[in-house]
Design an enzyme around this catalytic site. Structure first.
Site, mmCIF file in Angstrom:
data_model
loop_
_atom_site.group_PDB
_atom_site.id
_atom_site.type_symbol
_atom_site.label_atom_id
_atom_site.label_comp_id
_atom_site.label_asym_id
_atom_site.label_seq_id
_atom_site.Cartn_x
_atom_site.Cartn_y
_atom_site.Cartn_z
ATOM 1 N N ARG A 52 0.869 -1.188 0.000
ATOM 2 C CA ARG A 52 0.000 0.000 0.000
ATOM 3 C C ARG A 52 0.897 1.225 0.000
ATOM 4 O O ARG A 52 1.696 1.403 0.906
ATOM 5 C CB ARG A 52 -0.905 0.008 1.233
ATOM 6 C CG ARG A 52 -2.132 0.912 1.088
ATOM 7 C CD ARG A 52 -2.882 1.057 2.403
ATOM 8 N NE ARG A 52 -2.078 1.795 3.338
ATOM 9 C CZ ARG A 52 -1.946 1.495 4.645
ATOM 10 N NH1 ARG A 52 -2.581 0.468 5.168
ATOM 11 N NH2 ARG A 52 -1.184 2.231 5.414
ATOM 12 N N GLU B 277 4.961 7.072 2.331
ATOM 13 C CA GLU B 277 5.784 5.857 2.418
ATOM 14 C C GLU B 277 5.078 4.762 1.626
ATOM 15 O O GLU B 277 3.915 4.906 1.246
ATOM 16 C CB GLU B 277 5.926 5.382 3.865
ATOM 17 C CG GLU B 277 4.589 5.040 4.513
ATOM 18 C CD GLU B 277 4.669 4.022 5.641
ATOM 19 O OE1 GLU B 277 5.734 3.433 5.870
ATOM 20 O OE2 GLU B 277 3.628 3.801 6.290
ATOM 21 N N ASN C 75 4.166 0.640 2.133
ATOM 22 C CA ASN C 75 4.164 -0.477 3.086
ATOM 23 C C ASN C 75 4.155 -1.779 2.314
ATOM 24 O O ASN C 75 3.206 -2.071 1.593
ATOM 25 C CB ASN C 75 2.926 -0.398 3.982
ATOM 26 C CG ASN C 75 2.972 0.823 4.881
ATOM 27 O OD1 ASN C 75 3.791 0.899 5.789
ATOM 28 N ND2 ASN C 75 2.125 1.797 4.598
ATOM 29 N N SER D 206 -2.519 -2.855 6.076
ATOM 30 C CA SER D 206 -3.837 -3.288 6.551
ATOM 31 C C SER D 206 -4.976 -2.413 6.028
ATOM 32 O O SER D 206 -4.765 -1.449 5.307
ATOM 33 C CB SER D 206 -3.846 -3.324 8.075
ATOM 34 O OG SER D 206 -3.563 -2.051 8.581
ATOM 35 N N LYS E 191 12.249 2.619 5.076
ATOM 36 C CA LYS E 191 12.296 4.059 4.813
ATOM 37 C C LYS E 191 13.661 4.471 4.253
ATOM 38 O O LYS E 191 13.758 5.406 3.467
ATOM 39 C CB LYS E 191 11.905 4.818 6.072
ATOM 40 C CG LYS E 191 10.418 4.556 6.382
ATOM 41 C CD LYS E 191 9.909 5.167 7.637
ATOM 42 C CE LYS E 191 8.398 5.010 7.735
ATOM 43 N NZ LYS E 191 7.941 3.658 8.103
ATOM 44 N N LYS F 146 12.684 10.304 10.515
ATOM 45 C CA LYS F 146 12.068 8.970 10.541
ATOM 46 C C LYS F 146 13.074 7.862 10.822
ATOM 47 O O LYS F 146 14.026 7.677 10.066
ATOM 48 C CB LYS F 146 11.418 8.671 9.185
ATOM 49 C CG LYS F 146 10.301 9.610 8.809
ATOM 50 C CD LYS F 146 9.569 9.058 7.588
ATOM 51 C CE LYS F 146 8.292 9.831 7.351
ATOM 52 N NZ LYS F 146 7.482 9.193 6.290
ATOM 53 N N GLU G 109 7.780 0.883 11.768
ATOM 54 C CA GLU G 109 6.465 0.850 11.143
ATOM 55 C C GLU G 109 5.389 0.863 12.227
ATOM 56 O O GLU G 109 5.674 0.594 13.390
ATOM 57 C CB GLU G 109 6.302 -0.435 10.321
ATOM 58 C CG GLU G 109 7.284 -0.588 9.186
ATOM 59 C CD GLU G 109 7.052 0.413 8.071
ATOM 60 O OE1 GLU G 109 5.910 0.853 7.878
ATOM 61 O OE2 GLU G 109 8.037 0.778 7.408
ATOM 62 N N GLY G 110 4.180 1.153 11.811
ATOM 63 C CA GLY G 110 3.055 1.013 12.735
ATOM 64 C C GLY G 110 2.597 2.314 13.361
ATOM 65 O O GLY G 110 1.671 2.327 14.161
ATOM 66 N N ARG H 288 -7.623 7.533 4.878
ATOM 67 C CA ARG H 288 -7.599 7.642 6.343
ATOM 68 C C ARG H 288 -7.515 9.109 6.718
ATOM 69 O O ARG H 288 -6.802 9.873 6.069
ATOM 70 C CB ARG H 288 -6.382 6.897 6.920
ATOM 71 C CG ARG H 288 -6.488 5.394 6.800
ATOM 72 C CD ARG H 288 -5.201 4.731 7.262
ATOM 73 N NE ARG H 288 -4.072 5.174 6.462
ATOM 74 C CZ ARG H 288 -2.798 4.972 6.795
ATOM 75 N NH1 ARG H 288 -2.489 4.348 7.911
ATOM 76 N NH2 ARG H 288 -1.831 5.394 6.007
#
Ligand code: ADP
Ligand code: MG
Ligand code: MG
Length: 476
Positions: free
Chosen positions: A126, A145, A147, A152, A307, A366, A370-371, A452
């Site tokens: 994604r 970024e 993923n 998800s 990254k 950064k 992740e997350g 989102r």
């Protein structure tokens, strides 16, 4: 403010209250659900996944730009994953200082030495964007970024359009309701998994979802599991602990877990250091990587999504090397890049440090994590960069230009939160899916999207981190 749902409508407290009730029921009816914080491993207590009351306006041109470039991002990730020399060079500095990336890299080297058992590659990624308002001309998407591991909400995002269509109808906005796009992310992701399963070629072998110990977001995953079952493809949910206890490779390197042969390992866990609670978990990861099962992602594709790799790709000429045969493709991808700066030791890295120290609010620092919730902004960026600037420790980070999208207004629906109109920022994700067998690309598609939205007071964090909520684009 971009053209969307009129502010007047959002300011009508009685209507909003009524619509919020309708919306939450619609979300539950359509399966936009999550388990609760209190009981993450039981479906006795579930709630709606947080979402916006209204869809948010997104310019059509920018949306289409993000969709159009996705197949090229798929190709890019896949080609990077096959270029061991590139990965080695790109990650050399990071691996020296970041223990987590170093551990992943070690697995990569072990698998390289041993030789990859499985010629089938399955990639589900994604690519996430924000709309930059600084750029002159029509609004363009800038990549936050990509993923490549456990991206998800492809499941739940597919259920959102019906929820927002319904809310808009009840709100008396039938025309807007017709402007909400369908979203095929769940079906598209499942199709790619199914294709990989078929290529593996054993009817009894399962698709193993490697899941967390705390499974709040299970419904998102069930959307894919049920799509696979509807194709008569068996799925199983297993944790690292299950693999440690019962997993083994037979002499042909076939992976067995819980007595069942595994055709595809679909990782939904394993992207954070804290996912590896013990040495056994790392051993389980290595076992899966060495096996004949198709991994989604395999260790190389995992590393391709770091990254640091994103930053290296932005350097002059790098992207072009991955697309020698298609002149326009590198440009099309580069058009989505925000400013990315190395912190490697040397004059170039020193220049990045000076840039950021001079204007910390224009940048994001950064680490290789992740997350959500790991990046540094403003005063934190300043403090940490001052600390690490003179040492190797700065190699753990990359520096990125801060993207500043135009705010939109919306009402965020989450459990026990008040119904207030807030200034929000949107992040558009685009799902890509590909399958390759040896040199043959069997599938390469853009399969759906995810919008989102978060209140603009939060710099960082996604839906799982409790900051952003699910949304739908209302194109204009
Ligand atoms: P993660 O892998 O943790 O999701 P991201 O790079 O996506 O890391 O950063 C997390 C969040 O931080 C993003 O969802 C976005 O809200 C914010 N963010 C990250 N990079 C930028 C940027 N360059 N400009 C503005 N916001 C950013
Ligand atoms: Mg990420
Ligand atoms: Mg992210």
């Amino acid at each position: 403010m971009a053209p969307g749902i009129p502010h007047q409508l959002m300011a009508d407290a009685a209507l909003v209250e009524e619509l919020a009730g309708v919306a939450k029921d619609a979300a539950l009816l359509h399966g936009v659900q999550m388990r609760t914080q209190e009981s993450p491993n039981s479906s006795e207590l579930v709630t709606y996944a947080p979402f916006t009351l209204f869809p948010s306006p997104v310019p059509r041109g920018a949306f289409q730009q993000a969709l159009a470039v996705q197949v090229h991002y798929n190709t890019l990730v896949d080609r990077i994953s096959q270029d061991a020399d590139f990965l080695q060079a790109a990650l050399a500095s990071t691996v020296g200082v970041d223990a987590f990336t170093a551990r992943l890299f070690k697995i990569h080297q072990q698998v390289l030495e041993e030789g990859t058992a499985q010629p089938v590659v399955l990639g589900l990624n994604r690519s996430d964007y924000m709309l930059d308002q600084k750029s002159s001309g029509p609004p363009a998407v800038k990549q936050v970024e990509i993923n490549t591991f456990a991206a998800s909400f492809g499941g739940l995002a597919s259920r959102m359009p019906d929820v927002h269509r319904h809310i808009l109808k009840v709100a008396g906005r039938l025309e807007d309701s017709g402007r909400i796009l369908d979203n095929g992310s769940a079906g598209g992701l499942a199709k790619a998994i199914a294709t990989a399963w078929e290529l593996y070629g054993s009817e009894r072998a399962v698709v193993m979802f490697l899941v967390e110990d705390r499974q709040r977001n299970i419904f998102d995953q069930r959307c894919l599991e049920n799509q696979l079952w509807s194709r008569n493809i068996p799925t199983k949910r297993r944790t690292f602990g299950d693999v440690s206890k019962t997993g083994f490779l037979n002499p042909d390197k076939k992976l067995f877990v819980g007595g069942q042969e595994v055709a595809v390992v679909y990782f939904r866990n394993g992207y954070m250091p804290q996912n590896y609670q013990s040495e056994e978990a790392w051993e389980a990861r290595l076992l899966m990587e060495r096996s004949l099962a198709v991994k989604c992602p395999d260790i190389r594709t995992h590393l391709a999504g770091t990254k640091k790799v994103q930053q290296v790709l932005a350097q002059p000429g790098v992207l072009e090397k991955f697309f020698p045969e298609q002149a326009g493709v590198a440009e099309q991808i580069r058009a989505t890049f925000a400013g990315l700066y190395t912190l490697d030791l040397g004059p170039e890295g020193d220049r990045s440090v000076d840039l950021a120290l001079a204007a910390p609010d224009n940048f994001v620092l950064k680490p290789q994590r992740e997350g959500g919730g790991n990046n540094l902004y403003g005063a934190d960026l300043l403090r940490v960069l001052q600390e690490v600037k003179g040492s190797e420790e700065r190699l753990a980070y990359i520096l990125m230009e801060k993207i500043t999208p135009a705010p939109v207004h919306n009402i965020l629906l989450r459990r026990d939160a008040p119904l207030t109109v807030s200034a929000c920022l949107c992040e558009l994700g685009v799902f890509g899916a590909y399958v390759r067998k040896g040199a043959d690309v069997v599938m390469n598609e853009c399969v759906g999207h995810l919008l989102r939205t978060k209140s603009s007071e939060h710099a960082d964090g996604g839906v799982a981190a409790g900051v952003a909520v699910l949304d739908d684009p209302l194109l204009f």
